[in-house]
Design an enzyme around this catalytic site. Structure first.
Site, PDB file in Angstrom:
ATOM      1  N   LYS A 174       0.619  -1.131   0.092  1.00  0.00           N
ATOM      2  CA  LYS A 174      -0.087  -0.045  -0.014  1.00  0.00           C
ATOM      3  C   LYS A 174       0.887   1.240  -0.070  1.00  0.00           C
ATOM      4  O   LYS A 174       1.838   1.460   0.778  1.00  0.00           O
ATOM      5  CB  LYS A 174      -0.902   0.208   1.248  1.00  0.00           C
ATOM      6  CG  LYS A 174      -1.993   0.939   1.285  1.00  0.00           C
ATOM      7  CD  LYS A 174      -2.583   1.144   2.491  1.00  0.00           C
ATOM      8  CE  LYS A 174      -1.905   2.656   3.193  1.00  0.00           C
ATOM      9  NZ  LYS A 174      -2.013   3.871   2.571  1.00  0.00           N
ATOM     10  N   GLY A 228       5.066   7.240  10.459  1.00  0.00           N
ATOM     11  CA  GLY A 228       5.365   7.929  11.808  1.00  0.00           C
ATOM     12  C   GLY A 228       5.131   6.924  13.093  1.00  0.00           C
ATOM     13  O   GLY A 228       4.613   5.823  12.976  1.00  0.00           O
ATOM     14  N   THR A 231       1.715   5.875  14.015  1.00  0.00           N
ATOM     15  CA  THR A 231       1.092   4.972  13.097  1.00  0.00           C
ATOM     16  C   THR A 231       1.812   3.424  13.533  1.00  0.00           C
ATOM     17  O   THR A 231       1.128   2.489  13.717  1.00  0.00           O
ATOM     18  CB  THR A 231       1.179   5.221  11.578  1.00  0.00           C
ATOM     19  OG1 THR A 231       0.961   6.521  11.623  1.00  0.00           O
ATOM     20  CG2 THR A 231       0.481   4.489  10.892  1.00  0.00           C
ATOM     21  N   GLU A 249      10.128   0.995  10.539  1.00  0.00           N
ATOM     22  CA  GLU A 249      11.012   2.210  10.361  1.00  0.00           C
ATOM     23  C   GLU A 249      10.423   3.349  10.711  1.00  0.00           C
ATOM     24  O   GLU A 249       9.321   4.051   9.997  1.00  0.00           O
ATOM     25  CB  GLU A 249      11.529   2.244   8.855  1.00  0.00           C
ATOM     26  CG  GLU A 249      12.276   1.077   8.128  1.00  0.00           C
ATOM     27  CD  GLU A 249      13.526   0.612   8.910  1.00  0.00           C
ATOM     28  OE1 GLU A 249      14.220   1.466   9.162  1.00  0.00           O
ATOM     29  OE2 GLU A 249      13.758  -0.481   9.183  1.00  0.00           O
ATOM     30  N   CYS A 283      13.147  10.921   7.309  1.00  0.00           N
ATOM     31  CA  CYS A 283      13.026  10.638   8.699  1.00  0.00           C
ATOM     32  C   CYS A 283      14.264  10.820   9.402  1.00  0.00           C
ATOM     33  O   CYS A 283      14.133  11.174  10.687  1.00  0.00           O
ATOM     34  CB  CYS A 283      12.992   9.197   8.780  1.00  0.00           C
ATOM     35  SG  CYS A 283      13.862   8.169   7.651  1.00  0.00           S
ATOM     36  N   GLU A 384       8.987  15.273  16.185  1.00  0.00           N
ATOM     37  CA  GLU A 384       9.189  15.201  14.827  1.00  0.00           C
ATOM     38  C   GLU A 384       8.524  16.153  14.079  1.00  0.00           C
ATOM     39  O   GLU A 384       7.286  16.066  14.039  1.00  0.00           O
ATOM     40  CB  GLU A 384       9.248  13.913  14.270  1.00  0.00           C
ATOM     41  CG  GLU A 384       9.675  13.724  12.816  1.00  0.00           C
ATOM     42  CD  GLU A 384       9.560  12.333  12.345  1.00  0.00           C
ATOM     43  OE1 GLU A 384       8.369  11.818  12.504  1.00  0.00           O
ATOM     44  OE2 GLU A 384      10.656  11.960  11.733  1.00  0.00           O
TER      45      GLU A 384
END
Ligand code: NDP
Length: 490
Positions: A174, A228, A231, A249, A283, A384
């Site tokens: 996805k 993130g 999530t 990650e 990131c 972040e």
């Protein structure tokens, strides 16, 4: 206008609901494509196809060298189409063309790396105490759910698809719902090179529904997710039902430590690159710059002088050095962080605004932004931001630098700038992060492991570690003296 469909069981399909989503160019707000808005039912169908295809052995039973031959062909296709792919990436994500060109070259190289690696693993055998030969083999995991974000739509996809395919798995993938353009092209190329139907499947749609359906399915054996930390936590929870393998990650708030004995101009240059490359939507961005107090004022002056000169504009303009943010919603989030920095008392010394002059008013452009005089509890120091916003903090000595560097829930990356090699190693060994640099920033290699400590994730992408992620490990013990064991007497 591109019409983007999902790819399930070798067929291009609209969503079962028939709904479509507008895909927007973040440089000017124009609609460049319409993408199928998939549903949970679409995701379930794709998972079933991937499961049946895995069990059929059409891919997993192929000799490794044969699977590799497909991967080499995909790499060739990416190279043949690199120019078009890079332009599409710019129109979908907003990044400057030269960044997109690097991504396409890296994507082709990643496929070649895993094509080359898959038939290289050496066998392991053990001398055990019984008259038994104990050997260890690697096998594919099964159905891999791959979920990626929008900041590197092509490259993040390839970092997962290439090792997962090399290892012999089948895939339900996805993309981020806002950047499905180059991923769709990749699936077209995989079809063109003849990957058997059902091996690679792509569903589109919202993470909360389609992504969650992948994360919680009992028929998905592994979820590899980049995105993130919030999530990531949801995916971990959804994955408990069938104890899925997980590779996560996640985000970062990475320190870039600059000592007084560093080459000053090199340190400034890399510090700018560390945060403003990718418009800060990286990131591993160096979003906390820590500078030794004796050069702090000089560093801030020079950094701000150069940040103000960064050419912000549409990614397709060859003069552009920094593009827009990916979406209006994300721009509002970043501007919100800038407001919170001001409200919490940080001193804004550069930028801080949306850019609307010179024809940029329809896009989502934000100035390179620098805060000083921050305190450790401020949101702009702890969270972040994922935008062109940096805080510059002062430190006294090595111990102080390490303490500030590690004062974060994240642990993705970190860098040190100094001309003292021993000091560089002492400090970098103490930085609690998975990806570190000395006198450089952002280097990434297909050979080297990518991933974070603490809340920046679990598992590693790339290199042999990246292949391991998509493999199970099995021990096979072969009795060399086939006689009754005699454990029970009668
Ligand atoms: P998100 O976490 O919002 O989304 C990432 C992907 O997960 C998207 O495809 C999204 O779908 C999907 N998703 C959202 N909710 C769920 C859910 N409940 N279940 C399953 N899937 C879901 O991240 P962003 O796209 O906003 O990307 C930015 C983040 O990614 C940053 O925090 C950044 O640090 C991180 N990142 C980390 C990298 C690393 O290597 N460590 C590399 C690149 C980014 P959709 O958006 O389509 O709804």
């Amino acid at each position: 206008m591109l019409d983007l469909k999902m790819y399930i069981n070798g067929e291009w399909r609209d969503s079962r609901s028939g709904e479509k989503r507008d895909i927007i160019n973040p440089a000017n707000g124009e609609v460049i494509a319409q993408a199928a808005e998939g549903t949970v039912e679409d995701a379930k169908e794709a998972i079933q196809v991937a499961k049946d295809t895995f069990e059929s052995g059409v891919w997993s039973d192929l000799p490794a060298e044969e699977r590799a031959s497909y991967l080499y062909k995909i790499a060739d296709k990416i190279e043949e189409n690199a120019e078009e792919l890079a332009r599409l990436e710019v129109m979908d994500n907003g990044k400057p063309l030269r960044e997109a060109e690097f991504d396409m070259a890296d994507a082709a190289a990643c496929f070649r790396y895993y094509a080359g690696l898959i038939n290289k693993p050496e066998g392991v055998t053990y001398q055990v105490s019984d008259p038994v030969q104990s050997i260890v083999v690697k096998e594919p995991i099964g159905v891999c759910g791959l979920i990626v974000p929008w900041n590197y739509p092509m490259l993040m996809t390839v970092w997962k698809v290439a090792p997962a395919l090399a290892a012999g798995n089948t895939i339900v993938y996805k993309p981020s719902e806002i950047t499905p353009v180059t991923p769709t092209k990749l699936f077209e190329m995989m079809e063109e090179v003849g990957i058997p139907k059902g091996v690679v499947n792509m569903v589109m749609g919202p993470g909360a529904t389609v992504g969650n359906a992948i994360a919680e399915s009992h028929d998905v054996d592994l979820v590899s997710f980049t995105g993130g930390t919030v999530t990531g936590r949801k995916i971990m929870q959804a994955a408990t039902g069938n104890i899925k393998k997980l590779s996560l990650e996640l985000g970062g708030k990475s320190p870039n430590i600059i000592f007084a004995d560093a080459d000053f101009e090199v340190a400034v240059d890399y510090a700018l690159f560390g945060i403003f490359c990718g418009t800060g939507q990286v990131c591993a961005a160096g979003s906390r710059i820590l500078v030794e107090e004796s050069i702090y004022d000089k560093f801030v002056d020079r950094f701000v002088e150069r940040a103000k000169k960064i050419k912000v504009g549409p990614g397709l303009d060859p003069e552009t050095e920094m593009g827009p943010l990916v979406s209006e919603q994300h721009m509002e989030k970043v501007l919100g962080y800038i407001e919170s920095g001001k409200e919490e008392g940080a001193k804004l010394v550069c930028g801080g605004n949306r850019i609307t002059e010179n024809g940029l008013d329809k896009g989502y452009f934000v100035e390179p932004t620098v805060f000083v005089d921050v305190t450790p509890d401020m949101k702009i120091v702890r969270e972040e931001i994922f935008g062109p916003v940096v805080v510059i903090q002062k430190f006294k000595d090595e111990q102080d630098a390490i303490r500030i560097a590690n004062d974060t829930d994240y642990g993705l990356a970190g860098a040190v700038f100094t001309q003292d090699g021993a000091k560089a190693l002492r400090v970098i060994k103490k930085v609690r992060a998975g990806i570190t640099w000395v006198n450089t920033f952002h280097n990434t290699y297909n050979e080297a492991p990518w991933g974070g400590y603490k809340q920046s994730g679990t598992g590693r992408a790339l290199g042999t570690w990246g292949l391991d992620t998509y493999q199970e490990t099995k021990q096979i013990n072969i009795n060399l003296e086939v006689e009754p064991i005699g454990w029970f007497k009668n």
